[in-house]
Each structure stands twice: as structure tokens, then as C-alpha cells.
Scaffold this motif. Structure first.
Motif, PDB file in Angstrom:
ATOM      1  N   ASP A   1      -8.935  -9.967   4.118  1.00  0.00           N
ATOM      2  CA  ASP A   1      -8.660  -8.538   4.299  1.00  0.00           C
ATOM      3  C   ASP A   1      -8.363  -7.898   2.943  1.00  0.00           C
ATOM      4  OD1 ASP A   1      -8.274  -6.117   5.568  1.00  0.00           O
ATOM      5  OD2 ASP A   1      -6.149  -6.497   5.973  1.00  0.00           O
ATOM      6  N   ASP A   2      -9.370  -7.892   2.076  1.00  0.00           N
ATOM      7  CA  ASP A   2      -9.213  -7.356   0.728  1.00  0.00           C
ATOM      8  C   ASP A   2      -9.768  -5.940   0.639  1.00  0.00           C
ATOM      9  OD1 ASP A   2      -8.016  -9.526  -0.718  1.00  0.00           O
ATOM     10  OD2 ASP A   2      -9.926 -10.589  -0.587  1.00  0.00           O
ATOM     11  N   HIS A   3      -9.049  -5.098  -0.077  1.00  0.00           N
ATOM     12  CA  HIS A   3      -9.512  -3.735  -0.326  1.00  0.00           C
ATOM     13  C   HIS A   3      -9.454  -3.454  -1.824  1.00  0.00           C
ATOM     14  CE1 HIS A   3      -8.658  -3.477   3.978  1.00  0.00           C
ATOM     15  NE2 HIS A   3      -9.490  -2.458   3.997  1.00  0.00           N
ATOM     16  N   GLY A   4     -10.514  -2.828  -2.329  1.00  0.00           N
ATOM     17  CA  GLY A   4     -10.571  -2.448  -3.728  1.00  0.00           C
ATOM     18  C   GLY A   4     -10.441  -0.944  -3.869  1.00  0.00           C
ATOM     19  N   ILE A   5      -9.870  -0.509  -4.967  1.00  0.00           N
ATOM     20  CA  ILE A   5      -9.697   0.922  -5.235  1.00  0.00           C
ATOM     21  C   ILE A   5     -10.402   1.256  -6.540  1.00  0.00           C
ATOM     22  CG2 ILE A   5      -8.052   2.784  -5.675  1.00  0.00           C
ATOM     23  CD1 ILE A   5      -6.564  -0.181  -4.101  1.00  0.00           C
ATOM     24  N   MET A   6     -11.171   2.327  -6.520  1.00  0.00           N
ATOM     25  CA  MET A   6     -11.850   2.787  -7.729  1.00  0.00           C
ATOM     26  C   MET A   6     -11.642   4.292  -7.848  1.00  0.00           C
ATOM     27  SD  MET A   6     -15.891   2.326  -8.838  1.00  0.00           S
ATOM     28  CE  MET A   6     -15.791   0.587  -9.264  1.00  0.00           C
TER      29      MET A   6
ATOM     30  N   THR B   1       5.262   0.450   1.579  1.00  0.00           N
ATOM     31  CA  THR B   1       5.061   1.693   2.323  1.00  0.00           C
ATOM     32  C   THR B   1       4.767   2.837   1.366  1.00  0.00           C
ATOM     33  OG1 THR B   1       6.560   0.928   4.060  1.00  0.00           O
ATOM     34  CG2 THR B   1       6.086   3.287   3.987  1.00  0.00           C
ATOM     35  N   GLN B   2       5.446   2.840   0.231  1.00  0.00           N
ATOM     36  CA  GLN B   2       5.195   3.855  -0.793  1.00  0.00           C
ATOM     37  C   GLN B   2       3.765   3.744  -1.309  1.00  0.00           C
ATOM     38  OE1 GLN B   2       7.748   3.591  -4.264  1.00  0.00           O
ATOM     39  NE2 GLN B   2       6.444   4.950  -5.466  1.00  0.00           N
ATOM     40  N   VAL B   3       3.305   2.512  -1.543  1.00  0.00           N
ATOM     41  CA  VAL B   3       1.932   2.300  -2.014  1.00  0.00           C
ATOM     42  C   VAL B   3       0.938   2.862  -1.006  1.00  0.00           C
ATOM     43  CG1 VAL B   3       0.157   0.575  -2.516  1.00  0.00           C
ATOM     44  CG2 VAL B   3       2.466   0.278  -3.419  1.00  0.00           C
ATOM     45  N   ASP B   4       1.110   2.503   0.261  1.00  0.00           N
ATOM     46  CA  ASP B   4       0.180   2.955   1.301  1.00  0.00           C
ATOM     47  C   ASP B   4       0.179   4.482   1.409  1.00  0.00           C
ATOM     48  OD1 ASP B   4      -0.387   0.311   1.809  1.00  0.00           O
ATOM     49  OD2 ASP B   4       0.971   0.159   3.522  1.00  0.00           O
ATOM     50  N   ARG B   5       1.373   5.068   1.342  1.00  0.00           N
ATOM     51  CA  ARG B   5       1.486   6.523   1.472  1.00  0.00           C
ATOM     52  C   ARG B   5       0.841   7.232   0.278  1.00  0.00           C
ATOM     53  NH1 ARG B   5       6.537   6.634   1.771  1.00  0.00           N
ATOM     54  NH2 ARG B   5       7.003   7.235  -0.375  1.00  0.00           N
ATOM     55  N   GLU B   6       1.140   6.767  -0.926  1.00  0.00           N
ATOM     56  CA  GLU B   6       0.602   7.411  -2.125  1.00  0.00           C
ATOM     57  C   GLU B   6      -0.898   7.162  -2.271  1.00  0.00           C
ATOM     58  OE1 GLU B   6       4.678   7.429  -4.832  1.00  0.00           O
ATOM     59  OE2 GLU B   6       3.136   5.927  -5.235  1.00  0.00           O
ATOM     60  N   LEU B   7      -1.351   6.001  -1.848  1.00  0.00           N
ATOM     61  CA  LEU B   7      -2.784   5.702  -1.905  1.00  0.00           C
ATOM     62  C   LEU B   7      -3.557   6.599  -0.942  1.00  0.00           C
ATOM     63  CD1 LEU B   7      -4.761   3.831  -3.337  1.00  0.00           C
ATOM     64  CD2 LEU B   7      -4.459   2.188  -1.480  1.00  0.00           C
ATOM     65  N   GLU B   8      -2.991   6.811   0.230  1.00  0.00           N
ATOM     66  CA  GLU B   8      -3.626   7.706   1.206  1.00  0.00           C
ATOM     67  C   GLU B   8      -3.696   9.131   0.661  1.00  0.00           C
ATOM     68  OE1 GLU B   8      -5.284   9.227   4.767  1.00  0.00           O
ATOM     69  OE2 GLU B   8      -5.211   7.233   3.838  1.00  0.00           O
ATOM     70  N   SER B   9      -2.638   9.552  -0.014  1.00  0.00           N
ATOM     71  CA  SER B   9      -2.611  10.892  -0.605  1.00  0.00           C
ATOM     72  C   SER B   9      -3.671  11.028  -1.696  1.00  0.00           C
ATOM     73  CB  SER B   9      -1.222  11.173  -1.185  1.00  0.00           C
ATOM     74  OG  SER B   9      -1.184  12.434  -1.811  1.00  0.00           O
ATOM     75  N   LEU B  10      -3.806  10.013  -2.537  1.00  0.00           N
ATOM     76  CA  LEU B  10      -4.811  10.035  -3.606  1.00  0.00           C
ATOM     77  C   LEU B  10      -6.225  10.032  -3.028  1.00  0.00           C
ATOM     78  CD1 LEU B  10      -3.141   7.485  -6.056  1.00  0.00           C
ATOM     79  CD2 LEU B  10      -3.496   9.925  -6.493  1.00  0.00           C
ATOM     80  N   ARG B  11      -6.394   9.323  -1.922  1.00  0.00           N
ATOM     81  CA  ARG B  11      -7.707   9.278  -1.267  1.00  0.00           C
ATOM     82  C   ARG B  11      -8.074  10.652  -0.714  1.00  0.00           C
ATOM     83  NH1 ARG B  11      -9.837   8.594   3.702  1.00  0.00           N
ATOM     84  NH2 ARG B  11      -7.783   8.558   4.686  1.00  0.00           N
ATOM     85  N   ARG B  12      -7.120  11.306  -0.074  1.00  0.00           N
ATOM     86  CA  ARG B  12      -7.374  12.631   0.496  1.00  0.00           C
ATOM     87  C   ARG B  12      -7.598  13.687  -0.586  1.00  0.00           C
ATOM     88  NH1 ARG B  12      -6.806  13.095   5.810  1.00  0.00           N
ATOM     89  NH2 ARG B  12      -5.784  11.414   6.976  1.00  0.00           N
ATOM     90  N   GLU B  13      -6.992  13.471  -1.736  1.00  0.00           N
ATOM     91  CA  GLU B  13      -7.180  14.394  -2.864  1.00  0.00           C
ATOM     92  C   GLU B  13      -8.483  14.119  -3.615  1.00  0.00           C
ATOM     93  OE1 GLU B  13      -3.721  13.803  -5.222  1.00  0.00           O
ATOM     94  OE2 GLU B  13      -2.355  14.661  -3.731  1.00  0.00           O
ATOM     95  N   LYS B  14      -9.236  13.122  -3.155  1.00  0.00           N
ATOM     96  CA  LYS B  14     -10.513  12.717  -3.767  1.00  0.00           C
ATOM     97  C   LYS B  14     -10.332  12.222  -5.199  1.00  0.00           C
ATOM     98  CE  LYS B  14     -13.197  15.954  -0.933  1.00  0.00           C
ATOM     99  NZ  LYS B  14     -14.201  17.047  -0.938  1.00  0.00           N
ATOM    100  N   ALA B  15      -9.175  11.613  -5.444  1.00  0.00           N
ATOM    101  CA  ALA B  15      -8.930  11.021  -6.762  1.00  0.00           C
ATOM    102  C   ALA B  15      -9.452   9.590  -6.813  1.00  0.00           C
ATOM    103  CB  ALA B  15      -7.440  11.039  -7.085  1.00  0.00           C
ATOM    104  N   VAL B  16      -9.394   8.908  -5.663  1.00  0.00           N
ATOM    105  CA  VAL B  16      -9.846   7.515  -5.599  1.00  0.00           C
ATOM    106  C   VAL B  16     -10.662   7.297  -4.331  1.00  0.00           C
ATOM    107  CG1 VAL B  16      -7.792   6.702  -6.837  1.00  0.00           C
ATOM    108  CG2 VAL B  16      -7.812   6.670  -4.330  1.00  0.00           C
ATOM    109  N   ARG B  17     -11.399   6.193  -4.328  1.00  0.00           N
ATOM    110  CA  ARG B  17     -12.050   5.717  -3.105  1.00  0.00           C
ATOM    111  C   ARG B  17     -11.562   4.308  -2.836  1.00  0.00           C
ATOM    112  NH1 ARG B  17     -16.063   8.858  -0.627  1.00  0.00           N
ATOM    113  NH2 ARG B  17     -15.999   7.223   0.952  1.00  0.00           N
ATOM    114  N   VAL B  18     -11.418   3.993  -1.552  1.00  0.00           N
ATOM    115  CA  VAL B  18     -10.967   2.669  -1.139  1.00  0.00           C
ATOM    116  C   VAL B  18     -12.141   1.951  -0.474  1.00  0.00           C
ATOM    117  CG1 VAL B  18      -9.324   1.368   0.263  1.00  0.00           C
ATOM    118  CG2 VAL B  18      -8.616   3.524  -0.813  1.00  0.00           C
ATOM    119  N   PHE B  19     -12.356   0.696  -0.853  1.00  0.00           N
ATOM    120  CA  PHE B  19     -13.484  -0.080  -0.348  1.00  0.00           C
ATOM    121  C   PHE B  19     -12.988  -1.365   0.312  1.00  0.00           C
ATOM    122  CE2 PHE B  19     -14.753   2.291  -4.063  1.00  0.00           C
ATOM    123  CZ  PHE B  19     -15.959   2.872  -3.698  1.00  0.00           C
ATOM    124  N   LYS B  20     -13.574  -1.692   1.445  1.00  0.00           N
ATOM    125  CA  LYS B  20     -13.320  -2.999   2.047  1.00  0.00           C
ATOM    126  C   LYS B  20     -14.246  -3.994   1.361  1.00  0.00           C
ATOM    127  CE  LYS B  20     -13.258  -5.550   6.415  1.00  0.00           C
ATOM    128  NZ  LYS B  20     -11.968  -6.199   6.087  1.00  0.00           N
TER     129      LYS B  20
END
Length: 241
Positions: free
Chosen positions: A99-104, A74-93
């Protein structure tokens, strides 16, 4: 019978090798498996992304790898969402059939696009203005991993969904799938379907351009493998079905 003896002898040799390993422990997976937060895990995994011959690609991290390194999903999902909204990372299907997702990191993704533009410039093919438009009007404003047709074209015609993709990743995704199968097959052939982590890390996969550490983090995070501490070191074993 001889085959069984040979396999047991190989396992004993690997256990001795693991005990006496003089590898750099600062780089070993056993010393870098758990992190306190998602951003730290992303940065370490980015730095440890394997060098891949013949394919120029910026480092990416699998979401399953984060689950192997930060205990609270849950911490991962929450912090990843925060980083995505801050435009620090992008998440790719990822197109792996699972059901794999990559982060860059966003900076790396922009570099990846710029590499594509340079290749097209050399070949003198296509209109490069579309890349500038994509960077300004799409990447900066659309933070999700997909975009609807009408948002992309600004026409309410076709609700088809388009997924953002990482350039040049096709052959690597093929290797990812093959490497998963190869690693699981390797462990399933063991007497107890397990192996010392220190010895396993030194193995090379034949069918994947990604290294063993990359695959171990992935399969531990997805639940296909699990780890256990023993007096002789950390053991990796296949999870019971």
C-alpha cells in the motif's frame, strides 16, 4: 567463531567512524529527520532526491517518508489532502505490491509528461493531441489518484478503475522493493539488529538506484525500522515483530 569476531570488529570500527565522522551535518539524515509541517518535509525531500543514472525522472516522495518526518500522521494526511486540493501536488498509488503512495509536485509531474511528449516527437510516433487533452481536461480537473473509465471516456460502459502513474518509474519501483529487502537484511545480520545512523548512511545498496537516506526514511515511516538517541549518536534498529 572467527566470523563472529570479524563482525564484532567491523561493528566497532563503524561506531568509531560514526563518532569521528566529519560529514556535512547539514546534509545528514540525523539533522534532517524531523520537520514541523508536511510542505517543508516535501520540499526538503524533493531537494534531496537522489540522482539516478540511466533513468530520467522528476523527484517523488513516498507517503511513508512523510510519516517518518512529521510526528503526527493525522497532520500529514490533512495537510497532504489540502495540498492536493490546491493542485500543488499529485498523489499516486505505486505498483509495488504494497500500500505505497508516491507524491510529486504538480509542476514536476507536468515536466515528466512533457519529457514523454518530446521523446515521442523525436520518434515521430503517436498522436500528441491526446497529451494536450490529458493535461487540460484530466490533470486539471481530476485531483484523485485514480479515475473511472466512464469519466475518462465520458461513456457509461465500463466501471473499470484506472490509476494515474508516473512515467519511467517501473525500474525504480523494482529497486525500491529490492532496496527495502537489502537494508533490512543488512541490519538483521547485525549482532543487535541495529547500527549507528552516521555509519549506516555511508553504506551503498547494491540492488537499488535510490540512496540509503531515501530507504531509511521509507522504512522508519512504515514502522519497519525505528531510531533511538544514544550518547554516541542516533541508532537505527529493526522494529520487533
Amino acid at each position: 567463531m572467527e566470523k563472529g569476531k570479524k563482525r564484532r570488529r567491523e561493528e566497532e570500527e563503524e561506531e568509531i567512524e560514526a563518532k569521528n565522522s566529519d560529514a556535512d551535518h547539514s546534509l545528514s539524515l540525523g539533522k534532517n529527520l524531523s520537520f514541523s509541517d508536511t510542505l517543508m518535509a516535501l520540499r526538503i525531500m524533493r531537494a534531496q532526491f537522489p540522482q539516478i543514472d540511466k533513468v530520467a525522472i522528476q523527484p517523488f516522495i513516498l507517503q511513508s517518508q512523510l510519516y517518518s518526518s512529521v510526528k503526527d500522521r493525522t497532520q500529514v494526511d490533512r495537510e497532504l489532502e489540502s495540498l492536493r486540493r490546491e493542485k500543488a501536488v499529485r498523489v499516486f498509488k505505486l505498483n509495488t505490491g504494497q500500500d505505497d503512495h508516491g507524491i510529486m509536485f504538480l509542476d514536476d509531474y507536468i515536466k515528466e509528461i512533457e519529457h514523454v511528449v518530446k521523446r515521442i516527437e523525436k520518434r515521430k510516433q503517436g498522436d500528441l493531441e491526446v497529451f494536450k487533452w490529458f493535461k487540460v481536461h484530466v490533470i486539471e480537473s481530476k485531483l484523485e489518484s485514480s479515475i473511472e473509465h466512464q469519466e475518462l471516456t465520458r461513456q457509461l460502459i465500463d466501471p473499470t478503475m484506472y490509476w494515474f502513474a508516473i512515467p519511467n518509474i517501473g525500474s525504480i519501483l523494482k529497486g525500491l522493493s529490492q532496496g527495502r529487502k537489502e537494508l533490512l537484511s543488512l541490519l538483521n545480520r547485525r549482532r543487535y539488529r541495529e547500527m549507528m545512523l552516521a555509519a549506516l548512511e555511508k553504506k551503498r545498496l547494491r540492488f537499488s538506484p535510490l540512496d540509503m537516506r531515501f530507504h531509511l526514511r521509507d522504512l522508519i515511516g512504515s514502522g519497519h525500522l525505528k531510531t533511538a538517541h544514544t550518547p554516541t549518536g542516533m541508532v537505527v534498529r529493526v522494529s520487533k515483530e
